[in-house]
Enzyme design. Structure first.
Site, PDB file in Angstrom:
ATOM      1  N   GLY A 115       0.764  -1.195   0.077  1.00  0.00           N
ATOM      2  CA  GLY A 115      -0.130  -0.090  -0.267  1.00  0.00           C
ATOM      3  C   GLY A 115       0.905   1.367  -0.003  1.00  0.00           C
TER       4      GLY A 115
ATOM      5  CG  HIS B 252      10.954  -0.507  14.051  1.00  0.00           C
ATOM      6  ND1 HIS B 252      11.641   0.378  14.889  1.00  0.00           N
ATOM      7  CD2 HIS B 252      10.405   0.502  12.848  1.00  0.00           C
ATOM      8  CE1 HIS B 252      11.184   1.703  14.600  1.00  0.00           C
ATOM      9  NE2 HIS B 252      10.864   1.695  13.394  1.00  0.00           N
TER      10      HIS B 252
ATOM     11  CG  ASP C  79      13.567   5.990  10.686  1.00  0.00           C
ATOM     12  OD1 ASP C  79      13.566   5.567   9.449  1.00  0.00           O
ATOM     13  OD2 ASP C  79      12.473   6.304  11.272  1.00  0.00           O
TER      14      ASP C  79
ATOM     15  CG  HIS D  68       9.663   6.034  13.454  1.00  0.00           C
ATOM     16  ND1 HIS D  68       9.672   6.293  12.290  1.00  0.00           N
ATOM     17  CD2 HIS D  68       8.315   6.039  14.081  1.00  0.00           C
ATOM     18  CE1 HIS D  68       8.293   6.470  11.895  1.00  0.00           C
ATOM     19  NE2 HIS D  68       7.539   6.315  12.976  1.00  0.00           N
TER      20      HIS D  68
ATOM     21  CG  ASP E 117      11.043   8.506   9.035  1.00  0.00           C
ATOM     22  OD1 ASP E 117      12.098   8.958   9.572  1.00  0.00           O
ATOM     23  OD2 ASP E 117      10.459   7.488   9.439  1.00  0.00           O
TER      24      ASP E 117
HETATM   25 ZN   LIG Z   1      10.792   5.886  10.656  1.00  0.00          ZN
END
Ligand SMILES: [Zn+2]
Length: 380
Positions: free
Chosen positions: A20, A135, A170, A172, A259
């Site tokens: 997606g 992750h 990143d 995150h 991001d």
């Molecule tokens: Zn990220």
């Protein structure tokens, strides 16, 4: 630095088809086409290298047998009733898709190829933009990441007796990589990210500094939403150069998620391409040899521009701001760098700055003594 390698295979684009919006195939293709339009790949100092799939033995250097078998089966449409146990679901971050095992092993193979080329001194820097699954854990998928190509690549470098520092930019927290090396001083991990108090995966506080022999070798610099270029680069400069210079790695591994950009739809940091380029230049200066992987980035035009700028820095080429006509006609982008900055009021900027100052002070207090560095007050 010697030659650079860009690791690319259209096989990794398959990942996208079923993922997606989040990992639209265009992320990698746009980046590749943009660099091609800039003629960034010439045979002399910048080459495209096609990766091979990682073997099961490669995956097992980090992942459990149980998990690898499960991913293989899900990929063929078997045992789907057990998907949730490994954190796969159609409505979550990790949907099952056909051939995901093959695509994921190609992504891991790309990061291993980058590690191999750099460790054997064939190139000074190698960039696998399809990698960056920071992750993933030994036994389950997490945050769009199925296999942790970064941990597997770092383990490969360690097996060759190399000393590794890892920097994760990143938005995150790089939790999977941090956890894999949390109890060892053989890898220094540094992650700058939007605070886990508001963003997935919820971890990455300065207090997380490692355990046992690894104490002082996990470093976390959480940042507030709306942190801008200036504060981000300030925080980076306060921590990363001193630690990396004192640690003296043989190789720097970096996760280059884009991001952090202010228009990224999934995060709230407020960087521009100027800030991103600023970090990349710093990484280049810090890296004796450099293995780079991609990561997050959910606004396709931003990802392509950021990663093209990153590769430009790796090959020492100042890419002109005007995007070559051949690319502009196909993809509609005109300028490589941002023309607009985020609109932030002074109170928001100050709050983000104070948050960064607290994080930096905490890291200096908690981590610097392990490296013989003075946990000195902040340099403004
Ligand atoms: Zn990220």
């Amino acid at each position: 630095m010697k030659e650079a390698a860009f690791i690319y295979d259209e096989g990794t684009l398959l990942r996208v088809a079923t993922d997606g919006i989040t990992f639209s195939p265009t992320r990698l293709e746009y980046t590749y086409q943009l660099l091609k339009a800039y003629r960034a790949f010439n045979k002399r100092d910048s080459v495209i290298v096609v990766p091979q799939k990682a073997s099961e033995a490669d995956l097992l250097t980090f992942h459990t047998k149980d998990y690898v078998e499960a991913v293989k089966c899900f990929s063929r449409g078997e045992r789907l009733g057990e998907a949730l146990r490994f954190n796969f679901s159609d409505c979550g971050d990790n949907p099952v898709y056909p051939e995901m095992y093959e695509v994921s092993t190609l992504i891991v193979g790309g990061s291993l190829k980058a590690a191999e080329l750099v460790s054997e001194d064939k190139v000074g820097v190698a960039f696998n933009p399809s990698g960056g699954g920071h992750h993933a854990t030994p036994g389950h998928a997490s945050g769009f990441c199925i296999f942790n190509d970064i941990v597997i690549a770092i383990k490969y470098l360690l097996s060759r007796g190399l000393r590794v520092a890892y920097i994760d930019i990143d938005a995150h927290h790089g939790d999977g990589v941090q956890d894999a090396f949390y109890d060892t001083d053989r890898v220094l991990t540094i992650s700058l990210h939007e605070t886990g108090r508001v963003l997935f995966p919820g971890t990455g506080e300065p207090l997380e500094i490692g355990v046992g022999a690894g104490k002082g070798y996990a470093v976390n610099i959480p940042l507030a939403p709306y942190t801008d270029d200036e504060t981000y680069l300030w925080a980076f400069d306060q921590i990363a150069p001193k630690l990396v210079e004192s640690y003296k790695p043989d190789i720097l591994v970096t996760q280059l998620g884009s991001d952090t950009h202010h228009i990224d739809p999934m995060t709230q940091l407020a960087l521009t391409t100027e800030g991103y380029e600023g970090v990349l230049r710093r990484l280049r200066r810090l890296a004796p040899r450099w293995v780079a992987v991609g990561g997050g980035g959910y606004e396709v035009s931003v990802v392509a521009r950021c990663w093209a700028l990153a590769y430009g820095i790796m090959i020492d080429r100042e890419l002109p701001d005007e995007i070559p006509r051949s690319y502009e006609d196909l993809y509609g982008l005109k300028r490589l760098r941002d023309t607009e900055r985020p609109h932030l009021d002074s109170q928001t900027k100050q709050q983000a700055r104070r948050f960064a100052e607290e994080s930096v002070a905490a890291v200096k207090r908690l981590v610097f003594p392990y490296h013989g560095l003075n946990p000195c007050p902040l340099d403004h």
